[in-house]
Write a protein that holds these residues in place. Structure first.
Motif, short mmCIF file in Angstrom:
data_model
loop_
_atom_site.label_atom_id
_atom_site.label_comp_id
_atom_site.label_asym_id
_atom_site.label_seq_id
_atom_site.Cartn_x
_atom_site.Cartn_y
_atom_site.Cartn_z
N TYR B 470 0.85 -1.19 0.00
CA TYR B 470 0.00 0.00 0.00
C TYR B 470 0.88 1.24 0.00
O TYR B 470 2.07 1.17 0.30
CB TYR B 470 -0.97 0.00 1.19
CG TYR B 470 -0.34 -0.16 2.55
CD1 TYR B 470 0.18 0.94 3.22
CD2 TYR B 470 -0.29 -1.41 3.18
CE1 TYR B 470 0.75 0.79 4.48
CE2 TYR B 470 0.29 -1.57 4.44
CZ TYR B 470 0.80 -0.46 5.08
OH TYR B 470 1.36 -0.59 6.33
N ARG B 471 0.26 2.36 -0.36
CA ARG B 471 1.03 3.59 -0.50
C ARG B 471 0.81 4.55 0.68
O ARG B 471 1.65 5.37 0.98
CB ARG B 471 0.61 4.31 -1.79
CG ARG B 471 1.74 5.11 -2.41
CD ARG B 471 1.26 5.99 -3.59
NE ARG B 471 0.43 5.32 -4.56
CZ ARG B 471 0.90 4.80 -5.71
NH1 ARG B 471 2.17 4.87 -6.01
NH2 ARG B 471 0.05 4.25 -6.57
N ALA B 472 -0.34 4.42 1.33
CA ALA B 472 -0.63 5.29 2.47
C ALA B 472 -1.62 4.57 3.37
O ALA B 472 -2.33 3.65 2.93
CB ALA B 472 -1.21 6.62 2.01
N ILE B 473 -1.65 5.01 4.63
CA ILE B 473 -2.53 4.34 5.59
C ILE B 473 -2.94 5.34 6.65
O ILE B 473 -2.17 6.26 7.00
CB ILE B 473 -1.79 3.14 6.25
CG1 ILE B 473 -2.69 2.42 7.27
CG2 ILE B 473 -0.48 3.57 6.91
CD1 ILE B 473 -2.13 1.10 7.75
N THR B 474 -4.16 5.23 7.15
CA THR B 474 -4.54 5.96 8.35
C THR B 474 -5.59 5.15 9.09
O THR B 474 -6.12 4.17 8.57
CB THR B 474 -5.01 7.39 8.03
OG1 THR B 474 -4.91 8.18 9.21
CG2 THR B 474 -6.45 7.43 7.55
N ASP B 475 -5.85 5.56 10.32
CA ASP B 475 -6.80 4.80 11.12
C ASP B 475 -8.18 5.43 11.02
O ASP B 475 -8.32 6.60 10.71
CB ASP B 475 -6.35 4.77 12.58
CG ASP B 475 -6.39 6.16 13.21
OD1 ASP B 475 -5.75 7.07 12.64
OD2 ASP B 475 -7.05 6.33 14.23
N CYS B 476 -9.19 4.63 11.31
CA CYS B 476 -10.54 5.16 11.44
C CYS B 476 -10.75 5.49 12.91
O CYS B 476 -10.93 4.61 13.74
CB CYS B 476 -11.57 4.12 11.03
SG CYS B 476 -11.90 4.11 9.29
N GLY B 477 -10.69 6.75 13.24
CA GLY B 477 -10.92 7.15 14.63
C GLY B 477 -12.24 7.87 14.72
O GLY B 477 -13.25 7.43 14.15
N ALA B 478 -12.24 9.00 15.42
CA ALA B 478 -13.45 9.80 15.51
C ALA B 478 -13.88 10.23 14.11
O ALA B 478 -13.06 10.63 13.30
CB ALA B 478 -13.20 11.01 16.39
N GLY B 479 -15.17 10.11 13.84
CA GLY B 479 -15.64 10.48 12.51
C GLY B 479 -15.61 9.33 11.52
O GLY B 479 -16.17 9.44 10.43
N GLY B 480 -14.98 8.22 11.89
CA GLY B 480 -15.00 7.02 11.06
C GLY B 480 -14.43 7.23 9.68
O GLY B 480 -13.43 7.93 9.50
N PHE B 481 -15.10 6.62 8.66
CA PHE B 481 -14.63 6.77 7.28
C PHE B 481 -14.58 8.24 6.88
O PHE B 481 -13.74 8.66 6.10
CB PHE B 481 -15.57 6.04 6.31
CG PHE B 481 -15.50 4.54 6.38
CD1 PHE B 481 -14.27 3.89 6.51
CD2 PHE B 481 -16.65 3.77 6.30
CE1 PHE B 481 -14.20 2.49 6.55
CE2 PHE B 481 -16.59 2.38 6.34
CZ PHE B 481 -15.37 1.74 6.47
N SER B 482 -15.52 9.03 7.39
CA SER B 482 -15.60 10.42 6.94
C SER B 482 -14.28 11.14 7.23
O SER B 482 -13.77 11.87 6.39
CB SER B 482 -16.78 11.15 7.57
OG SER B 482 -16.51 11.57 8.88
N SER B 483 -13.70 10.90 8.41
CA SER B 483 -12.44 11.55 8.73
C SER B 483 -11.28 10.90 8.00
O SER B 483 -10.42 11.57 7.45
CB SER B 483 -12.17 11.50 10.24
OG SER B 483 -13.17 12.19 10.93
N ALA B 484 -11.24 9.56 7.99
CA ALA B 484 -10.09 8.86 7.40
C ALA B 484 -9.99 9.14 5.91
O ALA B 484 -8.94 9.54 5.41
CB ALA B 484 -10.22 7.36 7.67
#
Lengths: 266, 965
Positions: B470-484
């Motif tokens: 993969y080229r980039a990654i982030t977590d689903c935190g507050a706001g879920g998919f909308s933030s990530a």
């Protein structure tokens, strides 16, 4: 085959939730073995891969979450497909080591204490600590090695324990006595002051009757214990290493369990 | 059909003590009894498997056949749950939709064994004897948590385990064009959007320009992105204080110090999910600390559980993914002795809160195989309704992997847990005050974690990272998919097909899918050609990975649900369109008073009283429930000394035996001084975190810091003023000590609204420190080592007693708070480090809560040795030459050091310019085998002569909840 290493090969299995696989493989390497870590699913897909190894290790962790009772789900999955493979492996002289959750798996699957030959029906249990909670602390143990290949030449040993379900129970006290008479209770928690086996908290962290910390099968080649020898492979792991003189550090006793196995296979 | 498998002990003295604990809890909470409570666990199994099949399955996989047996009952049949006469039956089960890991595990193994099972949920059954009138109270306060569980009195009569009801698509548009202020505010409030009027008006203007009204999902996306939780609008906003205006408070204080320092060992700061610094030749190290306060107030277990689960995903989502190597946790709660009958409605008793949050961190952290190595617990009555839960994770990342970028055409891949209705509105909920109704209104914001799902994700990610999948990654935190997805696609846009997201159950609307905060999910940007390999890797270990859409869409965020567009937003408006928040800070000066000292005070009794203060007392009950040695790298453990029960200043981790470099982890927290002076309070916290690191051997030139601000409502100028002062202290000390801040987080609105009164928490700044040792073998612990060694004190004692534990017990008026002298402190840290590096120091302990007396008591206990000291040569301000100040004052930048006599001259030479004095010496047990701490006061009389065994007992008693609880 270009592979010419004479080192014995150790397989360290990991299931979802296993979390001591890397340091356990590292301990095998420090002890002079070659070690591979494989996901349990690979062994399910290809049971014959076990034939490449002389040692099978079930490391610590919380396999499949452990939330139906420690080691239950992993042992149920072994029974679905791999009981014969593992029995074969032991019959042919392979060594099996279960540490903490790995010990729980060996007991839940019936490989301990009665051994592979006895049909792999569970006869013992590692139940909730009397304290009712998970606890991490170093424990002192007395060793009665008997036939156990992992413990030869060791008399006393300390290691960190970290578990919530470590109380070794049999369905009757007579069964525990039988194991003791057979020399299968090879590791007992002791009171550090007296050196005597104890059922008292916290020297015995889980309240095991008979102070049982580890048992082996009748052959001595299958061994399980609650404390973690792989967490004591350097003098710096010792909880009091800063109290020792710089030129006389504590000895990394946990490593002996692994080197004993490697010597036995030489 | 649903069957209830009740798991019963075989009665060979093997039942565990959960039942007794419940009765004891009821007694502690003052619920009129007496109660006799029996608890059994069980499973509810929905499916067509027969009863004999279930019995067989139970024996093989669901229970322990050696010590347990199962009783099976079909729900809705005539068979009732067995009970003795006079016994009440209560079943407690997770509410529909709440994550239930054991249920999921059971369903998984039953299906693998070939049984026809659809769904499994856990249930606890209570058989209770006691006064019927108080039964509901008992159930609500000790047996079930209504936020996540339901209690069924009598027989179970449920007919389905799955939340059901299919979702029928209907696009919802929210007409906001042309509305007046009141109507806009109403929309924000009723939708739990937490958007201010100014923000609503900006949104209104934006859509008026577009000539349409927003779709609900668009409004939600904006609310999540603009929330205090996600955008930190106060700290990054404009703050006007008398004499100075900050255009961006954070940028002009903490960030500015870090960028001005420009340390060459800092890799990435304030940009990613965690701050990153260099470690050794092959690895960098990162650290992030988060809070999870509001969820923990409502459900302590679930809140802390998902708090630790969430922060672990931060290093996993930093750069291309760091391997978590240690966790930290800090709790702020009200004293556990708080009278149960004085609890405000809707508030959980602090003892239950503390037990819950400890269990939450324990069950998640231990399962992840990450050692929890450092932490603190602070007690103050003002945390009663709003406890604080901080969780941190340190990760190791190969050098060169700290950068990431998303490319046009990359697939948006969700990995890990499924999406459910859990955690809806977590981001906006954490940006408002709690009320006594919070429990009912906001329980959707509470989540339960499943650590094993996250462990499986972690196992996959480490392999995928090393294989470049993969080229980039982030977590689903507050706001879920909308933030990530919103963050990852902030530059280039994204297109998402929401129906692709795997759901826990049917019935979720497109908006719920988009903003759900279901746990254990990561979002990856995957080049299309790598997807087959990633997919195969995930399948091989039973991890779910799904393509949700693609990145790159000319800077627009477009969401579709089965082809229907439900969101079409300009990323630029979403991320930069928020109107700036402008707030005012106006300090209120607290008048301080000179403390009075009684000439006849019994200082030994004072020492014992302070040792028994919960803020000082042993936290062993907590520490031992955490696996702090998994990964076999913890070489200075949280508890040290002969019997491993004395508090280490910091833990030391030796993550790779290939090099000698090691990591020191510590924290600093001062909860009492903030009410008097927030600048000094912050300075004390920073000093504590740094000196804890230095005390175990860390190099003061290589310490990275993290800030976590937890404050009340920043819209009150005097509350905000304290926060500004604390940020200014961070800036000043960071520059003076060259200790950059690399990451931080704030949690505001920590207030509880009750009877129209808003009660704020104490201003709380947690400082976490990430130190480094060049050579792990130089590490020092705080336990006394050998009789005959000399004891020295390094650092100057000030007269100020404000904020000390002593002041809480013995003063009823605010007193002046001690100051950190940056330059002197810097020289002390350097001098101590040089001494440790040269091997001149046998033990070292910082002087903190309870002052010198407590520090000496802890060191003596650690070594099970005695000490004979005099207060005569302690370097101190003239006004501080008073026994109680020298003994119990909490002036910063001070250490007690144990030195072998043969090194004394070298040390005296090395520290010639520093404030230091000889205290006395370490002594062996006396003739009767007893170790004693003996202190001679300024007038040469003995003021303390205490047996170390009494010190130990007094210090351990308050929070020793093992066995008895």
């Amino acid at each position: 085959m270009a592979h010419t290493s004479t080192k014995p090969k150790a397989l360290v299995l990991r299931a979802p939730g296993t979390n001591c696989d890397q340091e356990t493989a590292q301990a095998w390497r420090l002890a002079g073995a070659d070690a591979d870590i494989h996901h349990f699913n690979r062994l399910l897909e290809n049971p014959s891969m076990l034939a490449d190894y002389r040692v099978l290790t079930f490391p610590g962790g919380f396999s499949y979450g452990d939330d139906l009772g420690a080691g239950r789900v992993w042992s149920a999955r072994i029974h679905l497909k791999l009981a014969d493979t593992i029995r074969d492996f032991v019959e042919k002289g392979g060594l099996v080591l279960g540490i903490c959750n790995g010990f729980q798996v060996l007991v839940a699957s019936g490989l301990l204490p009665d051994g592979a030959r006895a049909g792999m029906t569970p006869t013992a249990s590692l139940s909730y600590n009397v304290s009712g909670q998970f606890e991490a602390r170093w424990v002192d143990m007395a060793v009665a090695p008997g036939k156990c290949v992992f413990l030869q030449g060791i008399d006393r040993i300390a290691m960190p324990a970290a578990h919530g379900e470590g109380r070794f129970l049999t369905s009757t006290p007579a069964e525990l006595q039988a194991l003791e008479s057979a020399g299968q209770v090879v590791l007992r928690y002791v009171d550090p002051a007296t050196g005597k086996p104890t059922e008292a908290y916290p020297a015995n962290p889980n309240g095991s009757p008979g102070a049982v910390a580890g048992v082996c099968d009748p052959t001595g080649r299958v061994f399980g214990l609650m404390p973690h020898p792989e967490r004591f492979t350097s003098p710096l792991h010792h909880p009091n290493w800063t109290r020792f003189p710089k030129d006389a550090p504590p000895s990394a006793d946990g490593l002996k369990i692994f080197t004993n196995a490697v010597s036995a296979l030489a | 059909m649903i069957r209830h498998l009740e798991i019963v002990p075989r009665q060979v003295g093997q039942s565990h003590s959960a039942s007794d604990r419940r009765s004891q809890e009821a007694e502690e909470l003052g619920i009129p009894g007496p109660w006799k409570i029996r608890e059994t666990r069980g499973l509810l199994i929905e499916g067509t498997l027969s009863e004999p099949e279930l019995a067989e399955a139970a024996r093989k996989a669901l229970l322990d056949p050696v010590i347990e047996t199962g009783e099976i009952r079909t729900l809705g049949s005539s068979a009732e749950t067995s009970s003795a006469s006079g016994e009440h039956i209560v079943h407690v089960l997770p509410k529909p939709g709440v994550t239930d890991p054991p249920g999921e595990t059971a369903a998984g193994i039953l299906q693998a064994m070939g049984y026809a099972v659809e769904k499994v949920r856990t249930v606890r059954t209570y058989r209770i004897q006691g006064p019927s009138a108080f039964l509901p109270d008992l159930v609500r306060r000790t047996l079930a948590n209504e936020a996540v569980e339901m209690a069924v009195f009598g027989d179970l009569t449920i007919d389905h385990l799955q939340p059901h009801g299919a979702y029928k698509f209907q696009r919802i548009t929210v007409p906001i064009r042309g509305l007046g202020d009141d109507a806009l505010v109403k929309i924000s409030r009723e939708g739990q959007l937490s958007l201010s009027l100014a923000e609503m008006k900006t949104i209104q203007a934006h859509f008026e320009k577009l000539g349409r009204d927003p779709i609900d999902c668009e409004l939600e996306t904006i609310a999540q992105t603009w929330s205090e939780h996600c955008s930190h609008k106060t700290l990054k906003g404009e703050v006007r204080k008398p004499g100075r205006t900050y255009r961006n408070l954070l940028k002009e204080t903490i960030f500015q110090a870090t960028s001005q320092l420009d340390a060459d060992w800092v890799v990435s700061v304030f940009a990613d999910n965690a701050g990153v610094v260099q470690f050794d030749d092959t690895h960098d190290v990162c650290f992030k600390v988060e809070t999870h306060n509001h969820p923990s107030a409502i459900d302590p277990y679930g809140g802390a559980n998902t708090g630790i689960g969430g922060v672990i995903r931060d290093p996993l989502g930093t750069g291309l993914g760091a391997k978590p190597i240690a966790n930290t946790d800090v709790f702020c709660v009200a004293p556990p002795t708080f009278p149960p009958d004085c609890m405000p409605p809707g508030v959980i008793h602090p003892k239950r809160v503390l037990k819950g949050v400890v269990a939450g961190v324990r069950d998640y952290g231990n399962r992840m195989g990450i050692p929890t190595v450092n932490g603190a617990v602070a007690f103050h009555p003002d945390y009663l309704a709003n406890p604080l839960v901080f969780c941190g994770t340190i990760g190791l990342i190969p050098r060169g992997m700290s950068d990431k970028s998303v490319a046009e055409g990359d697939l948006i891949v969700a990995v890990g847990g499924r999406t459910g209705r859990d955690g809806i509105h977590g981001a906006t909920f954490s940006s408002i005050e709690l009320t006594s109704e919070s429990e009912t209104v906001s329980s959707g914001a509470v989540q339960i974690g499943n650590a094993i799902t996250e462990k499986m994700v972690m196992d996959i990610l480490m392999q995928a990272r090393d294989r470049g999948l993969y080229r980039a990654i982030t977590d689903c935190g507050a706001g879920g998919f909308s933030s990530a997805v919103g963050e990852m696609g902030a530059e280039i846009g994204a297109k998402v097909d929401l129906e692709n997201a795997p759901l826990k159950y049917e019935g979720l609307s497109y908006t719920e899918i988009w903003i759900s905060e279901a746990q254990e999910r990561m979002v990856l940007a995957v080049p299309p050609e790598k997807w087959p390999d990633l997919d195969a890797l995930c399948r091989g270990e039973g991890v779910e990975a799904t393509v949700l859409g693609t990145f790159g869409n000319a800077g627009r965020l477009v969401l579709r649900y089965h082809g229907e567009i439900v969101c079409d937003l300009d990323m630029h408006f979403l991320h930069d369109g928020r109107p700036k928040v402008i707030r005012t800070a106006e300090a209120v000066v607290t008048k301080t008073f000179e403390p009075e000292f009684s000439a006849t005070a019994d200082l030994q009794a004072t020492l014992m009283e302070l040792l028994a203060d919960e803020n000082v007392a042993s936290k062993e009950w907590i520490v031992r429930q955490y696996d702090h040695e998994v990964q076999a790298a913890t070489v200075v453990k949280p508890l040290v000394g002969v019997h491993a029960d004395a508090p280490s200043d910091a833990s030391v981790l030796w993550p790779s035996t290939a090099s000698n470099r090691a990591i020191a982890v510590a924290c600093g927290l001062q909860i009492h001084a903030g009410a008097i002076d927030c600048y000094r309070m912050a300075a004390l916290a920073i000093d504590e975190a740094v000196r804890n690191c230095v005390a175990v051997g860390a190099d003061p030139a290589r310490i990275a810091l993290l800030d976590n601000f937890c404050w009340g409502n920043p819209e009150r100028p005097e509350t905000l003023a304290g926060l500004v002062q604390a940020a200014e202290a961070c800036h000043d000390l960071s520059l003076a000590w060259k200790t950059p801040f690399i990451s931080g987080k704030d949690s505001l609105y920590n207030e509880f609204l009750h009877d129209g009164q808003s009660r704020s928490i104490p201003p709380t700044l947690l400082i976490s420190a990430l130190g480094q040792l060049e050579d792990v073998h130089t590490a020092v612990t705080m336990d006394l080592k050998s009789p005959g060694n000399e004891l020295w004190i390094l650092g100057e004692t000030q007269a100020a007693m404000g904020g000390s534990v002593w002041s809480v017990h013995f003063l009823n008026k605010p007193a002046e708070v001690p100051v950190v002298h940056p330059e002197q402190a810097r020289r002390i840290f350097q001098g101590l480090h040089e001494a440790i590096r040269r091997g001149l120091v046998r033990s070292c302990h910082d002087v903190s809560e309870g002052g010198l007396a407590v520090a000496l008591a802890e060191m003596a206990m650690g070594g099970r040795l005695g000490a004979q000291v005099s207060l005569r040569d302690i370097p101190a301000e003239a006004e501080a030459a008073i026994d109680p100040i020298l003994l119990f004052g909490e002036s910063p930048s001070r250490f007690v050091v144990e030195v072998e006599p043969l090194h004394a001259a070298e040390l005296a030479d090395l520290w010639g310019e520093l404030p230091m004095g000889k205290l006395g010496e370490v002594v062996d047990a006396n003739a009767s085998g007893e170790c004693r701490l003996t202190v001679t006061g300024l007038d040469k009389t003995v003021v303390v002569d205490a047996a170390v065994s009494d010190i130990e007992a007094t210090w351990k008693r308050p929070l020793d909840w093992t066995l008895s609880s």
